[in-house]
Design an enzyme around this catalytic site. Structure first.
Site, PDB file in Angstrom:
ATOM      1  N   THR A 127      49.166  43.365  43.847  1.00 53.53           N
ATOM      2  CA  THR A 127      50.360  42.456  43.308  1.00 53.53           C
ATOM      3  C   THR A 127      51.484  43.529  42.614  1.00 53.53           C
ATOM      4  O   THR A 127      50.922  44.418  41.875  1.00 53.53           O
ATOM      5  CB  THR A 127      49.914  41.661  42.305  1.00 53.53           C
ATOM      6  OG1 THR A 127      49.093  40.925  43.003  1.00 53.53           O
ATOM      7  CG2 THR A 127      51.077  40.951  41.732  1.00 53.53           C
ATOM      8  N   CYS A 129      44.408  38.180  36.613  1.00 52.71           N
ATOM      9  CA  CYS A 129      45.813  38.039  37.232  1.00 52.71           C
ATOM     10  C   CYS A 129      47.082  37.390  36.631  1.00 52.71           C
ATOM     11  O   CYS A 129      47.736  37.783  36.389  1.00 52.71           O
ATOM     12  CB  CYS A 129      45.518  37.089  38.514  1.00 52.71           C
ATOM     13  SG  CYS A 129      44.274  38.132  39.825  1.00 52.71           S
ATOM     14  N   LYS A 161      54.651  36.295  45.079  1.00 59.05           N
ATOM     15  CA  LYS A 161      53.420  36.383  44.551  1.00 59.05           C
ATOM     16  C   LYS A 161      53.495  36.196  42.858  1.00 59.05           C
ATOM     17  O   LYS A 161      52.542  35.428  42.303  1.00 59.05           O
ATOM     18  CB  LYS A 161      52.880  38.016  44.750  1.00 59.05           C
ATOM     19  CG  LYS A 161      51.544  38.295  44.020  1.00 59.05           C
ATOM     20  CD  LYS A 161      50.541  37.295  44.422  1.00 59.05           C
ATOM     21  CE  LYS A 161      49.151  37.483  43.295  1.00 59.05           C
ATOM     22  NZ  LYS A 161      48.045  36.945  44.085  1.00 59.05           N
ATOM     23  N   PHE A 204      44.981  22.454  39.062  1.00 53.70           N
ATOM     24  CA  PHE A 204      45.483  22.999  37.980  1.00 53.70           C
ATOM     25  C   PHE A 204      46.308  22.309  36.742  1.00 53.70           C
ATOM     26  O   PHE A 204      47.003  22.830  36.019  1.00 53.70           O
ATOM     27  CB  PHE A 204      46.400  24.275  38.292  1.00 53.70           C
ATOM     28  CG  PHE A 204      45.686  25.278  38.981  1.00 53.70           C
ATOM     29  CD1 PHE A 204      45.001  25.239  40.046  1.00 53.70           C
ATOM     30  CD2 PHE A 204      45.826  26.619  38.248  1.00 53.70           C
ATOM     31  CE1 PHE A 204      44.232  26.212  40.547  1.00 53.70           C
ATOM     32  CE2 PHE A 204      44.994  27.719  38.870  1.00 53.70           C
ATOM     33  CZ  PHE A 204      44.193  27.450  39.876  1.00 53.70           C
ATOM     34  N   LEU A 205      45.696  21.054  36.556  1.00 54.74           N
ATOM     35  CA  LEU A 205      46.004  20.132  35.553  1.00 54.74           C
ATOM     36  C   LEU A 205      44.785  19.821  34.680  1.00 54.74           C
ATOM     37  O   LEU A 205      44.649  18.936  34.053  1.00 54.74           O
ATOM     38  CB  LEU A 205      46.660  18.888  36.043  1.00 54.74           C
ATOM     39  CG  LEU A 205      47.914  18.949  36.748  1.00 54.74           C
ATOM     40  CD1 LEU A 205      48.635  17.465  37.053  1.00 54.74           C
ATOM     41  CD2 LEU A 205      48.902  19.432  35.639  1.00 54.74           C
ATOM     42  N   GLY A 222      42.277  22.786  28.557  1.00 60.56           N
ATOM     43  CA  GLY A 222      41.015  23.566  27.940  1.00 60.56           C
ATOM     44  C   GLY A 222      41.441  24.437  26.959  1.00 60.56           C
ATOM     45  O   GLY A 222      42.675  24.588  26.571  1.00 60.56           O
ATOM     46  N   ASP A 242      37.978  54.551  48.793  1.00 63.68           N
ATOM     47  CA  ASP A 242      38.251  54.402  47.284  1.00 63.68           C
ATOM     48  C   ASP A 242      37.756  55.798  46.794  1.00 63.68           C
ATOM     49  O   ASP A 242      37.348  56.620  47.522  1.00 63.68           O
ATOM     50  CB  ASP A 242      37.008  53.419  46.837  1.00 63.68           C
ATOM     51  CG  ASP A 242      37.577  52.950  45.256  1.00 63.68           C
ATOM     52  OD1 ASP A 242      37.995  51.849  45.230  1.00 63.68           O
ATOM     53  OD2 ASP A 242      37.641  53.746  44.419  1.00 63.68           O
ATOM     54  N   ASN A 246      51.876  32.777  40.627  1.00 64.51           N
ATOM     55  CA  ASN A 246      50.882  33.038  39.917  1.00 64.51           C
ATOM     56  C   ASN A 246      51.613  32.494  38.554  1.00 64.51           C
ATOM     57  O   ASN A 246      50.990  31.881  37.682  1.00 64.51           O
ATOM     58  CB  ASN A 246      50.308  34.384  39.637  1.00 64.51           C
ATOM     59  CG  ASN A 246      49.277  34.606  40.586  1.00 64.51           C
ATOM     60  OD1 ASN A 246      48.794  33.949  41.252  1.00 64.51           O
ATOM     61  ND2 ASN A 246      48.706  35.839  40.490  1.00 64.51           N
ATOM     62  N   PHE A 254      46.254  35.659  47.963  1.00 63.13           N
ATOM     63  CA  PHE A 254      46.190  34.479  47.312  1.00 63.13           C
ATOM     64  C   PHE A 254      44.917  34.019  46.707  1.00 63.13           C
ATOM     65  O   PHE A 254      44.866  33.057  46.407  1.00 63.13           O
ATOM     66  CB  PHE A 254      47.122  33.270  47.745  1.00 63.13           C
ATOM     67  CG  PHE A 254      48.715  33.922  47.806  1.00 63.13           C
ATOM     68  CD1 PHE A 254      49.657  33.793  46.780  1.00 63.13           C
ATOM     69  CD2 PHE A 254      49.268  33.931  49.187  1.00 63.13           C
ATOM     70  CE1 PHE A 254      50.858  34.184  46.995  1.00 63.13           C
ATOM     71  CE2 PHE A 254      50.690  34.393  49.386  1.00 63.13           C
ATOM     72  CZ  PHE A 254      51.345  34.404  48.462  1.00 63.13           C
TER      73      PHE A 254
HETATM   74  C1  UGA Z   1      44.659  33.383  40.540  1.00 62.94           C
HETATM   75  C2  UGA Z   1      45.407  32.759  41.666  1.00 62.94           C
HETATM   76  O1  UGA Z   1      44.850  31.162  41.643  1.00 62.94           O
HETATM   77  C3  UGA Z   1      45.174  33.150  42.938  1.00 62.94           C
HETATM   78  O2  UGA Z   1      45.819  32.432  43.942  1.00 62.94           O
HETATM   79  C4  UGA Z   1      45.647  34.511  43.059  1.00 62.94           C
HETATM   80  O3  UGA Z   1      45.337  35.335  44.155  1.00 62.94           O
HETATM   81  C5  UGA Z   1      44.907  35.335  41.888  1.00 62.94           C
HETATM   82  O4  UGA Z   1      45.006  34.923  40.767  1.00 62.94           O
HETATM   83  C6  UGA Z   1      45.489  36.648  41.964  1.00 62.94           C
HETATM   84  O5  UGA Z   1      46.629  36.978  41.712  1.00 62.94           O
HETATM   85  O6  UGA Z   1      44.597  37.799  42.349  1.00 62.94           O
HETATM   86  P1  UGA Z   1      42.108  33.672  39.852  1.00 62.94           P
HETATM   87  O7  UGA Z   1      42.510  34.454  38.510  1.00 62.94           O
HETATM   88  O8  UGA Z   1      40.937  34.207  40.640  1.00 62.94           O
HETATM   89  O9  UGA Z   1      43.153  33.381  40.897  1.00 62.94           O
HETATM   90  O10 UGA Z   1      41.429  32.233  39.306  1.00 62.94           O
HETATM   91  P2  UGA Z   1      42.025  30.850  39.131  1.00 62.94           P
HETATM   92  O11 UGA Z   1      41.265  29.823  39.874  1.00 62.94           O
HETATM   93  O12 UGA Z   1      43.450  30.814  39.371  1.00 62.94           O
HETATM   94  O13 UGA Z   1      41.753  30.578  37.428  1.00 62.94           O
HETATM   95  C7  UGA Z   1      42.528  31.436  36.487  1.00 62.94           C
HETATM   96  C8  UGA Z   1      42.405  31.097  35.306  1.00 62.94           C
HETATM   97  O14 UGA Z   1      43.158  29.764  34.864  1.00 62.94           O
HETATM   98  C9  UGA Z   1      40.928  30.675  34.770  1.00 62.94           C
HETATM   99  O15 UGA Z   1      40.747  31.148  33.449  1.00 62.94           O
HETATM  100  C10 UGA Z   1      40.769  29.297  34.757  1.00 62.94           C
HETATM  101  O16 UGA Z   1      39.898  28.759  34.085  1.00 62.94           O
HETATM  102  C11 UGA Z   1      42.125  28.686  34.200  1.00 62.94           C
HETATM  103  N1  UGA Z   1      42.633  27.423  34.648  1.00 62.94           N
HETATM  104  C12 UGA Z   1      42.614  27.205  36.113  1.00 62.94           C
HETATM  105  C13 UGA Z   1      42.675  26.280  33.636  1.00 62.94           C
HETATM  106  O17 UGA Z   1      42.368  26.752  32.331  1.00 62.94           O
HETATM  107  N2  UGA Z   1      43.148  25.071  34.033  1.00 62.94           N
HETATM  108  C14 UGA Z   1      43.230  24.602  35.502  1.00 62.94           C
HETATM  109  O18 UGA Z   1      43.540  23.465  35.730  1.00 62.94           O
HETATM  110  C15 UGA Z   1      43.067  25.668  36.398  1.00 62.94           C
END
Ligand code: UGA
Length: 426
Positions: free
Chosen positions: A119, A257, A201, A246-247, A250, A28, A205, A149
């Site tokens: 990405t 990301c 990718k 992811f359903l 909220g 870094d 997302n 991912f």
């Molecule tokens: C996301 C992807 O899920 C990863 O696969 C990917 O590698 C990553 O981005 C990236 O590109 O680096 P991340 O942002 O860490 O991961 O977290 P998630 O668990 O995907 O949640 C993202 C957002 O969606 C959060 O704010 C979460 O609260 C929201 N969310 C998730 C919802 O509002 N409802 C859901 O059902 C699921």
């Protein structure tokens, strides 16, 4: 091998590759970050990361350095995991990627496999290959796109137990090396060309963000029709083609990301000549969730000005201290603009929140937040909140109204306990 960039993806990848038995140099340009890492200070809260960083550093498999040249010389496989922040247009800024490509070229002393881990927009691989050729004297390169991912909050587990590993390359030699590297993970490997891997990718997302906005739109219909979005999601998710993940309706998605990648995918598509209007609607619905939540709060309080509101959860999701694009930011700013006094608590994100949100009374527990508030809101679904003593919360509050932006409680149970309980889509 070398991993350039010790952000979320770079640090987790470096530590996990070392844990798999490889010798890894994490590079870094930030000297302070590197010296902290050397002394075992991890810049992010990520369950399970600290022990593997410390162990592999102690055992000599993991090194931290600012010397990119040395790391390149010592490595055959070089992962590029530097930041690709959005420009105001939504387009990814490839300044760091280009600079690193030039530096790799200038320091290469033999065959190198340059792997895109960050990405990046489709066709970046081509540009990297051109840059490597342009700035190197004689070295031989192969470029691979190997998107990551992992999710924040479960990054180590996601890295070590991936659903799939995408390896995009035109070179059989590089592909064989990558397969050998990932062999210990025993995961499904999907080989593609570089461009398809790059699109996988952004498309993944964007699809997940679409799934969230879709259920949030359905949540609004449920509210209008007096139905229950949790039940609707259960019924839909039971179909294997849809799936239950992811359903969760909220206050919408945040983080480093989804907002950035949806924006970037719209930009990439438009540059290629396709208007991905559907994704603009995904963004619109996501934004609306925050304002709709504020409206619910206003509805419950009638006048917000002069009221004290407690906020449980600040991070964009549980198990992280990351505040990037967190819904809590817009919600708290909205409440403050209306003249409310805001108290808040988050198990991990308060230090980061303090840099972004001023005028907030930060507390050390949910019970301290609840003390004397006119309304309590839940913005992040930490387990700690699901398990809290609701009777204690209720008796601490001036008025027992809870607006739950993540649907963590059962409405019937909450009414039974004597709360005025408001949630999303039910
Ligand atoms: C996301 C992807 O899920 C990863 O696969 C990917 O590698 C990553 O981005 C990236 O590109 O680096 P991340 O942002 O860490 O991961 O977290 P998630 O668990 O995907 O949640 C993202 C957002 O969606 C959060 O704010 C979460 O609260 C929201 N969310 C998730 C919802 O509002 N409802 C859901 O059902 C699921």
């Amino acid at each position: 091998m070398a991993v350039i960039g010790t952000g979320y993806v770079g640090l987790v990848a470096g530590a996990c590759f070392a844990e798999m038995g490889n010798k890894v140099q994490c590079v870094d340009i930030d000297e302070e970050k590197i010296s902290k890492l050397k002394s075992g200070i991890i810049p992010i809260y990520e369950p399970g990361l600290e022990p593997i960083v410390k162990k592999n550093y102690k055992d000599g498999r993991l090194k931290f350095t600012t010397n990119l040249g040395e790391a390149v010389k010592a490595s055959e496989i070089i992962f590029v995991a530097v930041g690709t922040p959005p420009k105001t247009s939504g387009e990814a800024d490839l300044f760091y990627v280009e600079r690193v490509a030039r530096e790799i070229a200038a320091n290469a002393n033999g065959y190198k496999i340059v792997v895109e881990k960050s990405t990046v927009p489709v066709q970046t691989g081509e540009k990297i290959a051109e840059t490597l050729k342009k700035y190197s004297n004689s070295a031989e390169f192969d470029v691979v796109s190997n998107p990551e991912f992992l999710r924040e909050g479960s990054a180590v587990k996601d890295f070590m137990e991936p659903d799939r590993i995408v390896i995009g390359t035109d070179s059989d030699r590089a592909f064989a090396k990558m397969v050998e590297l990932y062999k210990p993970l025993n995961s499904r490997i999907i080989r593609t060309d570089i461009k398809s891997a790059e699109i996988i990718k952004h498309a993944s997302n964007s699809f997940l963000a679409t799934k969230i906005s879709f259920i949030n739109a359905v949540a609004r219909i449920c509210e209008l029709a007096n139905a229950d979005v949790e039940k609707v999601a259960e019924g839909m998710g039971a179909d294997a083609r849809i799936g239950k993940q992811f359903l969760n309706a909220g206050v919408g998605y945040g983080g480093s990301c989804f907002p950035k990648d949806v924006q970037a995918f719209i930009d990439i598509s438009s540059k290629l000549g396709y208007d991905f209007n559907m994704l603009r609607e995904v963004e619109k619905i996501n934004k609306h969730q925050r304002t709709a939540f504020l409206k619910k709060i206003e509805g419950a309080l009638w006048v917000v000005k002069g009221k004290t509101i407690g906020v449980l959860g600040l991070a964009f999701k549980p198990n992280t201290d990351d505040m990037r694009e967190a819904p809590a930011i817009d919600i708290i700013k909205g409440l403050q603009e209306e003249g409310a006094h805001v108290k808040a608590y988050d198990p991990e994100a308060m230090e980061n929140a303090k840099k972004l949100l001023k005028g907030v009374e930060y507390c050390s527990s949910p019970y301290e937040v609840a003390k004397g508030v006119d309304l309590l809101i839940i913005v992040t679904e930490w387990d700690e909140f699901k398990k809290m003593d609701l009777n204690k919360i209720k008796s601490a509050m001036a008025h027992p109204t809870i607006a739950d932006g993540r649907n963590i409680f059962d409405p019937k149970e909450m009414y039974k306990k004597g709360f005025n309980y408001i949630s999303m889509g039910r």
